[in-house]
Design a protein around this motif. Sequence first.
Motif, PDB file in Angstrom:
ATOM      1  N   ASP A  72      -3.568  14.861   4.801  1.00 51.93           N
ATOM      2  CA  ASP A  72      -4.007  14.560   3.443  1.00 51.93           C
ATOM      3  C   ASP A  72      -4.653  13.183   3.314  1.00 51.93           C
ATOM      4  OD1 ASP A  72      -3.502  16.856   1.971  1.00 51.93           O
ATOM      5  OD2 ASP A  72      -1.410  16.350   1.626  1.00 51.93           O
ATOM      6  N   ALA A  73      -4.159  12.216   4.067  1.00 45.04           N
ATOM      7  CA  ALA A  73      -4.622  10.848   3.856  1.00 45.04           C
ATOM      8  C   ALA A  73      -4.493  10.017   5.112  1.00 45.04           C
ATOM      9  CB  ALA A  73      -3.821  10.189   2.721  1.00 45.04           C
ATOM     10  N   VAL A  74      -5.246   8.937   5.137  1.00 47.21           N
ATOM     11  CA  VAL A  74      -5.081   7.888   6.138  1.00 47.21           C
ATOM     12  C   VAL A  74      -4.377   6.731   5.444  1.00 47.21           C
ATOM     13  CG1 VAL A  74      -6.248   6.219   7.637  1.00 47.21           C
ATOM     14  CG2 VAL A  74      -7.123   8.564   7.426  1.00 47.21           C
ATOM     15  N   VAL A  75      -3.229   6.345   5.978  1.00 47.90           N
ATOM     16  CA  VAL A  75      -2.435   5.258   5.392  1.00 47.90           C
ATOM     17  C   VAL A  75      -2.552   4.047   6.312  1.00 47.90           C
ATOM     18  CG1 VAL A  75      -0.187   4.547   4.530  1.00 47.90           C
ATOM     19  CG2 VAL A  75      -0.858   6.967   4.414  1.00 47.90           C
ATOM     20  N   SER A  76      -3.175   3.002   5.810  1.00 46.37           N
ATOM     21  CA  SER A  76      -3.362   1.776   6.585  1.00 46.37           C
ATOM     22  C   SER A  76      -2.357   0.730   6.132  1.00 46.37           C
ATOM     23  CB  SER A  76      -4.781   1.231   6.392  1.00 46.37           C
ATOM     24  OG  SER A  76      -5.752   2.194   6.749  1.00 46.37           O
ATOM     25  N   SER A  77      -1.812   0.001   7.086  1.00 49.07           N
ATOM     26  CA  SER A  77      -0.824  -1.041   6.825  1.00 49.07           C
ATOM     27  C   SER A  77      -1.242  -2.261   7.635  1.00 49.07           C
ATOM     28  CB  SER A  77       0.568  -0.545   7.223  1.00 49.07           C
ATOM     29  OG  SER A  77       1.540  -1.550   7.107  1.00 49.07           O
ATOM     30  N   TYR A  78      -1.637  -3.342   6.959  1.00 50.31           N
ATOM     31  CA  TYR A  78      -2.262  -4.444   7.680  1.00 50.31           C
ATOM     32  C   TYR A  78      -1.919  -5.785   7.048  1.00 50.31           C
ATOM     33  CZ  TYR A  78      -5.628  -3.593   3.912  1.00 50.31           C
ATOM     34  OH  TYR A  78      -6.214  -3.380   2.680  1.00 50.31           O
ATOM     35  N   SER A  79      -1.913  -6.811   7.888  1.00 52.15           N
ATOM     36  CA  SER A  79      -1.428  -8.131   7.469  1.00 52.15           C
ATOM     37  C   SER A  79      -2.440  -8.918   6.651  1.00 52.15           C
ATOM     38  CB  SER A  79      -1.032  -8.946   8.705  1.00 52.15           C
ATOM     39  OG  SER A  79       0.024  -8.324   9.404  1.00 52.15           O
ATOM     40  N   ASN A  80      -3.677  -8.959   7.072  1.00 50.04           N
ATOM     41  CA  ASN A  80      -4.679  -9.827   6.460  1.00 50.04           C
ATOM     42  C   ASN A  80      -5.440  -9.089   5.367  1.00 50.04           C
ATOM     43  OD1 ASN A  80      -4.238 -12.079   8.349  1.00 50.04           O
ATOM     44  ND2 ASN A  80      -5.096 -10.683   9.857  1.00 50.04           N
ATOM     45  N   THR A  81      -5.329  -9.577   4.154  1.00 53.90           N
ATOM     46  CA  THR A  81      -5.979  -8.933   3.012  1.00 53.90           C
ATOM     47  C   THR A  81      -7.482  -8.830   3.247  1.00 53.90           C
ATOM     48  OG1 THR A  81      -4.292  -9.917   1.581  1.00 53.90           O
ATOM     49  CG2 THR A  81      -6.257  -9.021   0.510  1.00 53.90           C
ATOM     50  N   GLY A  82      -8.008  -7.621   3.029  1.00 52.17           N
ATOM     51  CA  GLY A  82      -9.433  -7.378   3.251  1.00 52.17           C
ATOM     52  C   GLY A  82      -9.771  -6.899   4.639  1.00 52.17           C
ATOM     53  N   GLU A  83      -8.761  -6.702   5.507  1.00 52.73           N
ATOM     54  CA  GLU A  83      -9.030  -6.304   6.889  1.00 52.73           C
ATOM     55  C   GLU A  83      -8.388  -4.959   7.223  1.00 52.73           C
ATOM     56  OE1 GLU A  83      -8.294  -9.307   9.793  1.00 52.73           O
ATOM     57  OE2 GLU A  83      -9.335 -10.881   8.651  1.00 52.73           O
ATOM     58  N   ASN A  84      -8.614  -3.984   6.361  1.00 52.22           N
ATOM     59  CA  ASN A  84      -8.191  -2.613   6.666  1.00 52.22           C
ATOM     60  C   ASN A  84      -8.790  -2.209   8.015  1.00 52.22           C
ATOM     61  OD1 ASN A  84      -8.070   0.288   6.790  1.00 52.22           O
ATOM     62  ND2 ASN A  84      -7.829   0.350   4.573  1.00 52.22           N
ATOM     63  N   PRO A  85      -7.998  -1.682   8.940  1.00 49.98           N
ATOM     64  CA  PRO A  85      -8.548  -1.329  10.253  1.00 49.98           C
ATOM     65  C   PRO A  85      -9.593  -0.211  10.210  1.00 49.98           C
ATOM     66  CG  PRO A  85      -6.294  -0.532  10.015  1.00 49.98           C
ATOM     67  CD  PRO A  85      -6.549  -1.443   8.861  1.00 49.98           C
ATOM     68  N   TRP A  86      -9.601   0.599   9.149  1.00 57.04           N
ATOM     69  CA  TRP A  86     -10.619   1.644   8.992  1.00 57.04           C
ATOM     70  C   TRP A  86     -11.878   0.984   8.429  1.00 57.04           C
ATOM     71  CZ3 TRP A  86      -9.843   6.563   5.441  1.00 57.04           C
ATOM     72  CH2 TRP A  86     -10.963   7.406   5.590  1.00 57.04           C
ATOM     73  N   ILE A  87     -12.875   0.813   9.269  1.00 57.82           N
ATOM     74  CA  ILE A  87     -14.045   0.003   8.962  1.00 57.82           C
ATOM     75  C   ILE A  87     -14.771   0.473   7.706  1.00 57.82           C
ATOM     76  CG2 ILE A  87     -16.299  -0.758   9.806  1.00 57.82           C
ATOM     77  CD1 ILE A  87     -13.943  -2.061  11.197  1.00 57.82           C
ATOM     78  N   GLU A  88     -15.009   1.786   7.587  1.00 63.30           N
ATOM     79  CA  GLU A  88     -15.857   2.290   6.507  1.00 63.30           C
ATOM     80  C   GLU A  88     -15.245   2.150   5.116  1.00 63.30           C
ATOM     81  OE1 GLU A  88     -17.333   4.485  10.186  1.00 63.30           O
ATOM     82  OE2 GLU A  88     -15.402   3.860   9.356  1.00 63.30           O
ATOM     83  N   VAL A  89     -13.937   1.982   5.013  1.00 64.19           N
ATOM     84  CA  VAL A  89     -13.319   1.854   3.688  1.00 64.19           C
ATOM     85  C   VAL A  89     -12.821   0.437   3.426  1.00 64.19           C
ATOM     86  CG1 VAL A  89     -12.646   4.276   3.759  1.00 64.19           C
ATOM     87  CG2 VAL A  89     -10.979   2.532   4.412  1.00 64.19           C
ATOM     88  N   ARG A  90     -13.126  -0.482   4.324  1.00 67.09           N
ATOM     89  CA  ARG A  90     -12.620  -1.847   4.186  1.00 67.09           C
ATOM     90  C   ARG A  90     -13.032  -2.497   2.876  1.00 67.09           C
ATOM     91  NH1 ARG A  90     -13.203  -5.716   9.319  1.00 67.09           N
ATOM     92  NH2 ARG A  90     -11.520  -4.309   9.996  1.00 67.09           N
TER      93      ARG A  90
END
Length: 311
Positions: A72-90
């Motif tokens: 259903d979804a890609v759930v990203s969990s990341y430390s630095n605000t603005g640096e979602n590992p999924w490039i196209e939705v950053r």
Amino acid sequence: MMCSRRLRAGIATILLTAASSSFALNTATIVSSVLSPDCLEYRITGICYWLYCTYGGCSVRTSVKVRHYVPDAVVSSYSNTGENPWIEVRAMSMPNASARAGGDGTTNHDNENNLAKFKNADVVGHPGGYVLGRFASSSGYACQGAGTAFMPYLLSTLDTVAWRYNIPEVVYPEALIPGMREVGSRTGLNLWGNVYPRGGLLHQSDDHMAGAVVAQRAGDVVTRRGQLHVYQPLLADAEDGYWPAGALVETDAQTGKWQELAPSLSRTCTVFPHANTRVQAQRGDYAWALWRPYSCCEREGQVFLGSVDFY
């Protein structure tokens, strides 16, 4: 035959490209990841009965009831605000006036057991629906999931009060009573963290575990209605011959399971906690596909009479 060979070759190329991508997660990698029989877990579970009527009279028809998981979804969990590992939705979750910094809250010592960490989280619709539909339909009828590709269901940069300050969930019983809502358990010696309060702050010395717990929290929010967060529910409505996934519950694969996408790409699904190798992301950015179970049967009449499960 030539077309079939080209199709297999194309899929193999995508998989090899995805497997070699270790620095950035992109849409092509995510789409190719749905070709996982372990995550799909397709099976026939029963029979549906339909009343089919014409001018000449009515008859009872049947169709096969199937059950399988849908990403259903890609759930990203990341430390630095603005640096979602999924490039196209950053660009969806860049820093703003109320959500700027991120990262660890105490020291840089790896051996500190009380290390406070902070993770942003984004829940975005999985883009692999078309490929998954073709993949699942090769086994039979395929069910539709609740997610819409690239749709943002939760962006923690827009959920500042709840995500960064734990208001009001910090005073919920689930947050105050040990063992009430936890990923793992103390008795099992595999406690990864608490589900509540469902925000970005937690104490965990293992960064991968911290990322997983935050992903579980985000999934917990979006698979329920009426939560005090800024989000869109990731839920579908039940219909005749269609039984959608419900609320995600930690450690229960019958409500949902996770496929790691970054920092390493997995071809299998699991729940948290697990005993698999945990790859630590250098910049603290992780992503998982959230697969959830759906049951359905093909409509064969105007009126749904019911269904019978084999087990």
